[in-house]
Design a protein around this motif. Structure first.
Motif, short mmCIF file in Angstrom:
data_model
loop_
_atom_site.label_atom_id
_atom_site.label_comp_id
_atom_site.label_asym_id
_atom_site.label_seq_id
_atom_site.Cartn_x
_atom_site.Cartn_y
_atom_site.Cartn_z
N SER A 121 0.83 -1.21 0.00
CA SER A 121 0.00 0.00 0.00
C SER A 121 0.86 1.25 0.00
N THR A 146 -2.60 10.72 5.41
CA THR A 146 -4.02 10.70 5.71
C THR A 146 -4.25 10.05 7.07
N LEU A 194 -6.41 7.44 9.13
CA LEU A 194 -7.28 6.29 8.89
C LEU A 194 -7.48 5.53 10.19
N ALA A 228 -7.77 1.79 11.86
CA ALA A 228 -7.29 0.46 11.53
C ALA A 228 -7.17 -0.39 12.78
N PRO A 282 -6.58 -1.88 7.75
CA PRO A 282 -7.40 -0.67 7.65
C PRO A 282 -8.90 -0.97 7.60
N THR A 320 -12.31 0.13 6.08
CA THR A 320 -12.72 0.84 4.88
C THR A 320 -14.21 0.60 4.64
N GLU A 321 -14.70 1.15 3.54
CA GLU A 321 -16.09 0.90 3.17
C GLU A 321 -16.32 -0.57 2.88
N GLU A 322 -15.27 -1.23 2.38
CA GLU A 322 -15.39 -2.64 2.05
C GLU A 322 -15.13 -3.55 3.25
N ARG A 323 -14.45 -3.05 4.26
CA ARG A 323 -14.12 -3.87 5.42
C ARG A 323 -14.50 -3.13 6.70
N SER A 324 -15.47 -3.68 7.42
CA SER A 324 -15.96 -3.05 8.64
C SER A 324 -14.95 -3.20 9.77
N ARG A 325 -15.22 -2.49 10.86
CA ARG A 325 -14.37 -2.61 12.04
C ARG A 325 -14.36 -4.05 12.54
#
Length: 392
Positions: free
Chosen positions: A188, A204, A206, A208, A264, A266-271
């Motif tokens: 990344s 940025t 973020l 994670a 991280p 993200t929108e694709e991976r929740s907490r």
């Protein structure tokens, strides 16, 4: 300028794939009427696992690309036409495969199976002092004509090879840059640097799930074993790092005998998903670290301590103007490192913060409230229950 020359230049300017470059070049030579049945291009690289990339085009199977590891048997190369050319200080050779007076090499059988009758070999040196391991390329062509390539066909190929070499060199330098960034700063981070995120302080924030892992007792052992311990350390670090990648995380930094990794959100991976991935990575790392210890059963075992936490971090360029590090900083990073420091005193190989334990897909038990160095308020910490399953 002929069409093929134009095409090679276009590939050199815009192409990114040496395999496609060789395939397109070979196809176009065949379209010109040159009876080509096989083409081969070998490019050395600077890679911790791959020594050279080989590209083979044939009329029947098209293109095949293979990375040859550093551990691969050197005898195969020693018996190759290119090894002979390097030993005899030649850059151009041409053999008819069935000529009884010609030298014989193992690769000739492969050429014969493809219908080839000769082997035209060329070596190109890059002479780049800043990348000495990227020495040049080896390239060969084989014809299906009973007499092999005609002189005018060889002249045509030789006239095109400098352009082909330049295009391949440009692509290789790009691949080398990407590979080195991926290897030394992470996938990344490497992509972010290539996309222009290179200014100091640029980055940025973020959220994670963080994994901080460290080998307990390594420093003491290193004081006596010295550099002889490096090979074993690599095995332990691999046991920590590979599960991170397998679970969709990224190793941000190796710190001596430890690892800092992030998953991280993200929108694709929740907490919940990020924390679950970090937990799975921790479990697998413990198992694999135990396996490394079993490989060194007659040596001092090295236990693995892991802390898992979730929070906001700054992810970007930190450092001096001329020497930057693309990494993460912030209170969450400090907290996870302080949590890991308690593993020994709490006699636990894994410690989870409440932010991770509250969404854990596996049972956890409380370790009570504890004060972390440099943090004002006490934190309730957790570990797996029953923990004995994951001891290493």
């Amino acid at each position: 300028m002929a069409n093929l020359e134009d095409w090679i230049i276009e590939q050199g300017l815009r192409g990114t794939d040496v395999g496609s470059l060789l395939a397109g070049f070979s196809d176009r030579l065949a379209e010109e009427g040159i009876p080509l049945v096989r083409a081969y291009l070998a490019l050395p690289t600077v890679n911790p696992t791959i020594r050279v990339y080989t590209h083979v085009w044939t009329r029947s199977t098209r293109i095949f690309v293979e990375g040859v590891s550093h551990e691969r048997n050197e005898l195969a190369f020693e018996r190759s036409p290119f090894a002979y050319m390097m030993k005899t200080d030649q850059t151009s050779c041409h053999w008819l495969i069935d000529d009884p007076e010609a030298m014989k090499f193992d690769v000739f059988e492969e050429v014969r199976r493809e219908g080839g009758t000769d082997y035209l070999a060329r070596l190109f040196s890059f002479e780049n002092s800043s990348a000495p391991d990227l020495r040049g390329i080896g390239i060969s062509f084989s014809s299906s004509s009973p007499e092999g390539f005609a002189p005018k066909e060889i002249a045509r190929i030789d006239a095109l090879l400098p352009l082909l070499g330049l295009a391949a060199y440009r692509m290789t330098l790009f691949d080398l840059t990407v590979a080195m960034l991926d290897t030394y700063v992470g996938l990344s981070a490497g992509r972010r640097v290539l996309s222009g995120e290179i200014r100091r302080g640029f980055g940025t924030t973020l959220t994670a799930a963080l994994l901080f892992a460290d080998l307990r007792g390594f420093t003491t052992l290193a004081d006596t074993a010295g550099i002889n311990l490096i090979g074993r350390l690599d095995q332990h670090l691999e046991a920590m790092a590979d599960p991170v990648a397998e679970q969709g995380g990224e190793v941000l930094k190796f710190m001596g005998d430890g690892v800092l990794a992030a998953f991280p959100i993200t929108e694709e991976r929740s907490r919940e998903q990020a924390c679950a991935a970090a937990i799975r990575a921790a479990q697998i790392a413990l198992e694999r670290n135990a396996a490394v210890n079993r490989l060194h059963a007659h040596e001092t075992p090295l236990a693995l301590d892991i802390a898992l936490h979730c929070g906001d971090v700054f992810y970007g360029n930190i450092g001096a103007a001329g020497r930057l590090d693309f990494t993460v900083i912030g209170p969450a990073v400090n907290e996870v490192s302080r949590m890991e420091a308690l593993c020994s005193s709490l006699d636990c190989a894994v410690i989870l913060s409440d932010s991770v334990a509250s969404v854990s897909p596996v049972p956890v038990r409380s370790l009570g409230r504890h004060r972390l160095r440099g943090i004002a308020t006490e934190r309730e910490l957790f570990t797996f229950a029953p923990f004995s399953v994951w001891t290493a």
